[in-house]
Each structure stands twice: as C-alpha cells, then as structure tokens.
Design a protein around this motif. Structure first.
Motif, short mmCIF file in Angstrom:
data_model
loop_
_atom_site.label_atom_id
_atom_site.label_comp_id
_atom_site.label_asym_id
_atom_site.label_seq_id
_atom_site.Cartn_x
_atom_site.Cartn_y
_atom_site.Cartn_z
N LEU A 159 0.86 -1.23 0.07
CA LEU A 159 0.12 0.22 0.22
C LEU A 159 0.64 1.05 -0.09
O LEU A 159 1.76 1.40 0.66
CB LEU A 159 -1.06 -0.13 1.36
CG LEU A 159 -1.77 1.30 1.56
CD1 LEU A 159 -2.69 1.31 0.36
CD2 LEU A 159 -2.51 1.12 2.93
N CYS A 160 0.56 2.22 -0.90
CA CYS A 160 1.62 3.29 -0.77
C CYS A 160 0.65 4.36 -0.07
O CYS A 160 -0.37 4.77 -0.70
CB CYS A 160 1.53 3.91 -2.22
SG CYS A 160 2.55 5.20 -2.36
N ARG A 161 1.23 5.02 0.81
CA ARG A 161 0.62 5.86 1.80
C ARG A 161 1.62 7.03 2.01
O ARG A 161 2.69 6.97 2.57
CB ARG A 161 0.27 5.14 3.13
CG ARG A 161 -0.21 6.18 4.09
CD ARG A 161 -0.75 5.55 5.37
NE ARG A 161 -2.00 4.87 5.18
CZ ARG A 161 -2.86 4.26 6.10
NH1 ARG A 161 -2.12 3.94 7.16
NH2 ARG A 161 -3.89 3.64 5.56
N LYS A 162 1.17 8.31 1.80
CA LYS A 162 1.87 9.41 1.67
C LYS A 162 3.34 9.44 0.84
O LYS A 162 4.38 9.86 1.15
CB LYS A 162 2.22 9.83 3.04
CG LYS A 162 0.87 10.14 3.90
CD LYS A 162 1.35 10.96 5.26
CE LYS A 162 0.06 11.33 5.97
NZ LYS A 162 0.57 11.88 7.36
N GLY A 163 3.05 8.39 -0.37
CA GLY A 163 4.11 8.45 -1.08
C GLY A 163 5.20 7.06 -0.66
O GLY A 163 6.35 6.91 -1.42
N LYS A 164 5.06 6.55 0.48
CA LYS A 164 5.91 5.66 1.13
C LYS A 164 5.11 4.32 1.17
O LYS A 164 3.86 4.15 1.13
CB LYS A 164 6.19 6.03 2.56
CG LYS A 164 6.95 7.31 2.53
CD LYS A 164 8.22 7.43 1.97
CE LYS A 164 8.98 8.84 2.11
NZ LYS A 164 10.35 8.75 1.22
N PRO A 165 6.01 3.24 0.73
CA PRO A 165 5.43 1.85 0.93
C PRO A 165 5.10 1.34 2.44
O PRO A 165 5.69 1.29 3.12
CB PRO A 165 6.47 1.02 0.30
CG PRO A 165 7.77 1.55 0.55
CD PRO A 165 7.43 3.04 0.45
N MET A 166 3.84 0.67 2.35
CA MET A 166 3.43 0.03 3.77
C MET A 166 3.13 -1.57 2.87
O MET A 166 2.38 -1.93 2.65
CB MET A 166 2.20 0.55 4.32
CG MET A 166 1.63 -0.22 5.36
SD MET A 166 0.05 0.43 6.09
CE MET A 166 0.82 1.99 6.54
N LYS A 167 4.33 -2.35 3.44
CA LYS A 167 4.31 -3.67 3.12
C LYS A 167 3.05 -4.41 3.96
O LYS A 167 2.97 -4.47 5.15
CB LYS A 167 5.54 -4.33 3.44
CG LYS A 167 6.59 -4.00 2.56
CD LYS A 167 8.09 -4.46 2.79
CE LYS A 167 8.00 -5.99 2.32
NZ LYS A 167 9.35 -6.78 2.56
#
Length: 397
Positions: A238-246
């Motif tokens: 999941l891309c949240r605020k431009g950062k990946p969340m695995k």
C-alpha cells in the motif's frame, strides 16, 4: 463530514452524485454568505470557497483535506454514512494490470480482479511453479470459493461441472456465512488447497502432484476495509503518503519460524548453487497452494492475513506483484515508478518493464488499484537508474 450532511445528500442526490454536488449541499449557504471580491475590484471575477483563487476552477476534495481530485469517481454513499466521511467508489475499469513472460518458456503467473458484491471487490495474483496447473486452478476457482464462504452461494454454472462436487462438498459445511474477511480468506485458501488435492489425485496427470503456486489475495469492503492474505513470496504493498507499507511477508526458509516448522514436520532446508535455501532441495517457499508432495514436510496452505482501513486522503494505490518484480525492484522503487504514471494501467506496465530492465528473467506480474490520493505524491526528482546496487533491491528490501 458529518453524518447529517451525508444523510441530506442521500435525500437530495442518489448514489451517483459527483463530488461537486456534495460540496454544494454542504457549503451552499456558506458560499452565499462569504462571497469575497478578488484584488479589491468589483469589476474583476469574484472568488468564493468554491473558487478560492478566482481562477474559475471549482474547489477539489483535496482543498478540504478529504482526498485528492485526480481520481474522478463518485462517492459511495452508504459506506460514507456508515463511516461518517466521504469514501470514493473504486471502479474496476481503472485497475491496471500487466504480465510479462520474461525469459521463461511459459508464463505461469495468473492475476484477476472482480466485484463479488456491491460492497466487496477482489484482487489477486498467483505465481505458479512446477507448471501452471495450481495457478490456473486458483485463478478459476478462488473468486467463487470466497463468494460461497461469504454469501452461501451454490457453485452454479460458472464452475466446471467436473469440479463442482469437489469444491461444494467443502463449502456446504461452512454455513452460516462468515463476515470476518480475514477468516473468509483463510478458509478460502485452505478449501482451495483441499479441492486442488482431490482434483490432482483423481487426475491422470501425475505432474499435478508437484505443481504449486503462491497466492496474494486482497478484498476491499465498502471502499475502506482492506484485507490481504498471502502464501509464498508474492507481495501486496500500500502506498501511503508516497511511502510503501508492506502488507505481506515472504514465506521463505530464511524466516526462523518457518524454518522451525519445516524441520519439526520432518522436512529439511538445502541451499542451491547460488546460496538460495529450498525446502527439501526443491521449493523456495515454505507456504503455498498445491505442492502436494511437500505437505508432509511442513509446506502449508494457511495464509498470513492483514487488515487495514484506508485513508483516501493519504493512500494512493495498492499494488500486487509476483517475485519476478520483487526480486529485482524494492518497495520504494515500486511506489516511485507508479507515482510517475498517469494511470494505473500505464503504472502496471512500467513496473513490470522496469523489472525486466533491471535483469529479471522470471515471469513478472503487477496489479495496481488506485485509491483517493492517486497522483498526489509525484516525485519529480526520481531517477530511473539502471546502475543502482543490487543490494538495494530484492526480497530483503
């Protein structure tokens, strides 16, 4: 967004009302009362909360801190009322997908997405090994299996008549219907694995006993509740605020808990010539669907699951990928590549093609699902470097 405002919208609109209509129903009175003059001149255009800079362009949802305006979808009214905030409808027409064969003789990857009900969407990737049989079986039957567990549907005509009794025999004992989506996916993985085992043992094709597949499946309920289940080394990010969340963790023999289970069940870990550990010298993962010859050695079909609520003001997209991508491109790179693209279909192709440029030889598949903040976190400074270190990529990134 108050519940009262949303109820007012339901009475005056309908479930296809666009975002500007919601803004109008919420802010019309304030707009009439707070109209201002731009640049201090009555002869110049007036600006308001609908047109804050006098440009003639309407205000976007992002101006009000809800979600970005680049995803042009109507809101889902019942979920919006339920959760007390506007939730965009996710259209399957906007989902992007791409699958490349790489340098393999056959593409054993499979992917799919569908609307199971008005409330639930389904997305999945499968990475087959030992032939495509297990991946094909999951691709064909997983969607129906989930629907049967959730909604008590009969198998119907959509399932091959030769397999109908194999699958429904398992489903009929799962009543009443299950509401917890993590439980639904766990049951579906286990039942599909059992059904494939029966199918393989009744088949004249002995190669089915060594066919297996990874599986990463995501369900999205009400446009906000995201649940992911996975076995093997396909991933969900999941891309949240431009950062990946695995949202998934690879099931490989490097994991201490996985390795201990394999050993307790009588299996062993052997390393190949390039230093990669394999179960019984054959399989690079410790959980999968199929691989019937390794079930007694601790290779299981039970998935690990994760549930998360989406924040459409911050969440740009979900991406599902197979290891042809994961082994060469790390999670942040995937987010960066997707964020440079205009639409999800272009993004899916960009990710798979970038993996090929970085040297992958495996099948590469990506499914990209856009959310409310699609296009919001573009990074104009991203460099598509072909010389970046291999150490920064791969399954350990």
């Amino acid at each position: 967004m108050s519940t009262a405002a949303l109820i007012t919208l339901v009475r005056s609109g309908g479930n296809q009302v666009r975002r500007r209509v919601l803004l109008g129903s919420r802010l019309l009175q304030d707009d009439r009362r707070l109209t201002l003059t731009c640049h201090g001149s009555t002869s110049e255009p007036q600006c308001s909360r609908f047109d804050p800079d006098g440009s003639g362009c309407p205000a976007t949802w992002d101006n009000f801190g809800i979600w970005d305006n680049r995803i042009d979808e109507p809101i889902l009214l019942p979920p919006s009322i339920k959760y007390g905030k506007p939730i965009p409808q996710i259209s399957l027409a906007n989902v992007g997908c791409a699958s490349h064969i790489g340098k393999r003789k056959e593409n054993e990857d499979r992917f799919g997405f569908a609307r199971l009900t008005d409330e639930v969407l389904y997305f999945a990737v499968y990475d087959g090994h030992g032939g495509p049989a297990a991946a094909d079986f999951c691709h064909t039957h997983m969607e129906k299996c989930i629907k049967n567990i959730c909604f008590n549907n009969s198998p119907g005509d959509s399932i091959d008549q030769n397999l109908q009794h194999l699958i429904w025999d398992h489903f009929k004992d799962l009543l009443p219907k299950e509401k917890n989506l993590e439980t639904v996916l766990t049951l579906a993985f286990l039942e599909i694995d059992k059904a494939f085992a029966r199918h393989a043992r009744l088949s004249a094709d002995a190669t089915l006993l060594t066919s297996g597949t990874t599986a990463t499946v995501a369900l999205l309920r009400d446009g906000i509740e995201l649940v992911v289940a996975s076995v093997g080394d396909s991933r969900a990010i999941l891309c949240r605020k431009g950062k990946p969340m695995k949202l998934t963790t690879d099931h490989t023999p490097e994991r201490k808990d996985e390795k201990e289970r394999i050993k307790k069940c009588g299996g062993f870990i052997a390393w190949n010539s390039v230093g990669q550990p394999h179960v019984n010298g054959r399989l690079a993962m410790t959980r999968s669907l199929g691989d019937l010859d390794l079930k007694t050695s601790g290779v299981i079909a039970e998935p690990e699951t994760k549930r998360i609520n989406l924040h459409h003001a911050d969440d740009s997209f979900l991406v599902l990928t197979t290891d042809g991508i994961n082994f060469m491109v790390n999670s942040q790179e995937i987010c960066d590549f997707v964020n440079q693209c205009h639409d999800p279909n272009e993004a899916a192709h960009a990710v798979t093609e970038q993996a090929i440029q970085y040297g992958t030889e495996d099948n590469s598949t990506a499914v990209v699902v856009p959310f409310g903040a699609w296009g919001k976190y573009k990074n104009s400074e991203i460099n598509f470097s072909f010389s970046r270190s291999f150490a920064s990529s791969g399954r350990w990134a």
